[in-house]
Enzyme design. Structure first.
Site, PDB file in Angstrom:
ATOM      1  N   HIS A 159      13.489   7.166  -1.533  1.00  9.62           N
ATOM      2  CA  HIS A 159      12.457   7.647  -1.168  1.00  9.62           C
ATOM      3  C   HIS A 159      11.384   6.601  -0.557  1.00  9.62           C
ATOM      4  O   HIS A 159      11.658   5.848  -2.145  1.00  9.62           O
ATOM      5  CB  HIS A 159      11.903   8.672  -2.112  1.00  9.62           C
ATOM      6  CG  HIS A 159      10.773   8.975  -2.307  1.00  9.62           C
ATOM      7  ND1 HIS A 159       9.518   9.301  -2.985  1.00  9.62           N
ATOM      8  CD2 HIS A 159       9.472   9.513  -1.443  1.00  9.62           C
ATOM      9  CE1 HIS A 159       8.584   9.938  -2.689  1.00  9.62           C
ATOM     10  NE2 HIS A 159       8.093   9.377  -1.499  1.00  9.62           N
ATOM     11  N   HIS A 167       2.028   3.600   1.358  1.00  6.70           N
ATOM     12  CA  HIS A 167       1.858   5.102   0.767  1.00  6.70           C
ATOM     13  C   HIS A 167       0.154   4.757   0.594  1.00  6.70           C
ATOM     14  O   HIS A 167      -0.040   6.205   0.720  1.00  6.70           O
ATOM     15  CB  HIS A 167       2.522   5.444  -0.093  1.00  6.70           C
ATOM     16  CG  HIS A 167       2.200   7.105  -0.702  1.00  6.70           C
ATOM     17  ND1 HIS A 167       1.612   7.411  -1.371  1.00  6.70           N
ATOM     18  CD2 HIS A 167       3.601   7.794  -0.371  1.00  6.70           C
ATOM     19  CE1 HIS A 167       1.698   8.720  -1.994  1.00  6.70           C
ATOM     20  NE2 HIS A 167       3.165   8.915  -0.731  1.00  6.70           N
TER      21      HIS A 167
END
Length: 275
Positions: free
Chosen positions: A5, A41
């Site tokens: 992830h 992110h």
């Protein structure tokens, strides 16, 4: 699939593969015009993770291309799938089409090399919300206009916003897409999540003749107990910050004869039929 992830920095690619991941997910951040600039992110992000690591998207694609090209010194045979977490929720829906054109073009130029010894991994387009479905249309239109529709065989679709499964099906029907469809269910690792929607997705996947879900994965799992829970339900993949924990759980007696890590010989778009 044991999916690493938020693998946003180039040096993290090998780090996650060394931990046992056979797929990696990275974030694609757009500017206001829908141009994909960085793998990034940003804050806030998953608990216990650094949110600010990033790379220039084209450089990242150049790197993962090498990692997934047999014969390249950087080649790692275990990396079979790249999941692009498309941060479309940060830009206006009107720009979703432009974003689809841009991402398809960058994959053609930097990953697939328009047929000149490009990377071999499967590509999963993770789209946050059904309202951004024009991204898919644009992506497919671009492959067609550029004369590279052969890459459709390598591309799958996944709506990741935990929206209503029937609404997702309606959008896929509208787009004329009924294959290569994954369904994610999950939440940031900071919070617990029940299994109600996950079970519904698995039920649809296992319904004979149902075309709109061929694979299901749960995200973002950090506790081994939750990994076990998901495997017992029969997921096709797990996204985790700790791919080594997934490897360990898969080796446990309960799971070792039912599951194994996917290899490049496995088809990520086919429903899995237990032996």
């Amino acid at each position: 699939l044991d999916m690493g992830h938020m693998v946003n920095a180039i040096e993290q690619v090998d780090e996650f593969l060394d931990l046992g991941a056979n797929a990696i997910e990275f974030d694609v951040d757009f500017d206001d015009d829908g141009v994909a600039k960085y793998t990034h992110h940003g804050i806030p992000c998953d608990c216990g993770r650094l949110c600010t690591k990033y790379a220039v998207l084209t450089e990242y694609l150049d790197y993962v291309r090498q990692v997934t090209t047999p014969g390249d010194p950087k080649f790692r045979k275990e990396l079979v799938l790249l999941a692009l977490d498309l941060k479309l929720q940060r830009i206006s829906s009107e720009k979703a089409y432009a974003a689809g054109v841009d991402v398809a073009t960058k994959l053609l130029d930097h990953y697939w090399m328009r047929g000149w010894n490009g990377g071999r991994a499967y590509i999963l387009l993770n789209i946050p919300l059904v309202e951004d479905y024009e991204f898919i249309r644009a992506f497919k239109d671009t492959l067609r206009k550029e004369g590279h529709e052969q890459y459709n065989a390598k591309v799958g679709i996944n709506f990741t916003g935990n929206e209503d499964l029937d609404e997702i099906r309606e959008v896929l029907e509208k787009l004329g897409e009924d294959e290569h469809i994954w369904q994610a269910d999950g939440i940031t690792s900071c919070f617990p999540r029940g299994t109600e929607r996950l079970k519904k997705a698995l039920e649809k996947r296992d319904t004979p003749g149902y075309k709109y879900i061929s694979k299901v994965y749960a995200w973002t799992l950090v506790r081994s107990s939750i990994m076990r829970r998901s495997l017992r339900l029969g997921v096709d993949g797990v996204m985790s910050n700790y791919p080594d924990r997934v490897v360990k759980v898969l080796k446990e007696k309960e799971f070792s004869d039912k599951f194994r890590l996917a290899t490049y010989a496995d088809n990520p778009w086919e429903k899995f039929t237990p032996i």
